[in-house]
Design a protein around this motif. Structure first.
Motif: not given
Length: 156
Positions: A77-82, A99-104
């Motif tokens: 449900d939530r993936v962090s990108i960084g 901590s750059h972006a989040v895909i939800s």
């Protein structure tokens, strides 16, 4: 004879130690890009993998940047990108914030991307975004990395 003026400490210029790199000016991304063109850029193996994605999953394929060819499955449900090693998708380059972006995942099963107050910003199809819904073929730019988004709903 007069002495040359020497600057006082308060008059001396202080060098700027931080800067923001604006990546949007590097190139333009055509909008909308036909899906046939998007799939043609993939290797046969990538096309096969993307075509087999489950209905509730998505994938990012790195099309340019230091990790070109890498694939990242999005199945939560939530993936962090960084840049941080603790990020779900770790992109190791100084142009990427820790901590750059989040895909939800949204309630209807679609996915959205949100910038996490990164220094260089998150770009979707060449436009800086704070938050945006993703569609098959969208190109995400995070630092030097360009990633193409695919989901299990529309890749056949």
């Amino acid at each position: 004879m007069s002495e040359a003026h020497k600057p006082t400490p308060s008059e001396k210029a202080v060098p700027e130690l931080t800067t923001t790199i604006h990546l949007s000016a590097l190139r333009s991304v055509p909008k909308p890009r036909p899906l046939e063109e998007v799939f043609a850029l993939l290797t046969p193996e990538d096309r096969s993998v993307v075509g087999q994605l489950a209905h509730n999953c998505a994938m990012l394929v790195v099309v340019a940047g230091p990790s070109k060819g890498s694939r990242f499955l999005i199945d939560s449900d939530r993936v962090s990108i960084g840049r941080s090693e603790s990020a779900d998708i770790a992109l190791d380059d100084v142009t990427v914030s820790r901590s750059h972006a989040v895909i939800s995942k949204l309630e209807n099963g679609d996915f959205q991307i949100a910038d996490a107050q990164s220094l260089n910003g998150t770009y979707l199809n060449g436009t800086a975004i704070n938050e945006s819904r993703l569609a098959v073929g969208d190109e995400i730019q995070i630092g030097k990395f360009r990633l193409t988004y695919f989901n299990g709903k529309g890749n056949s």
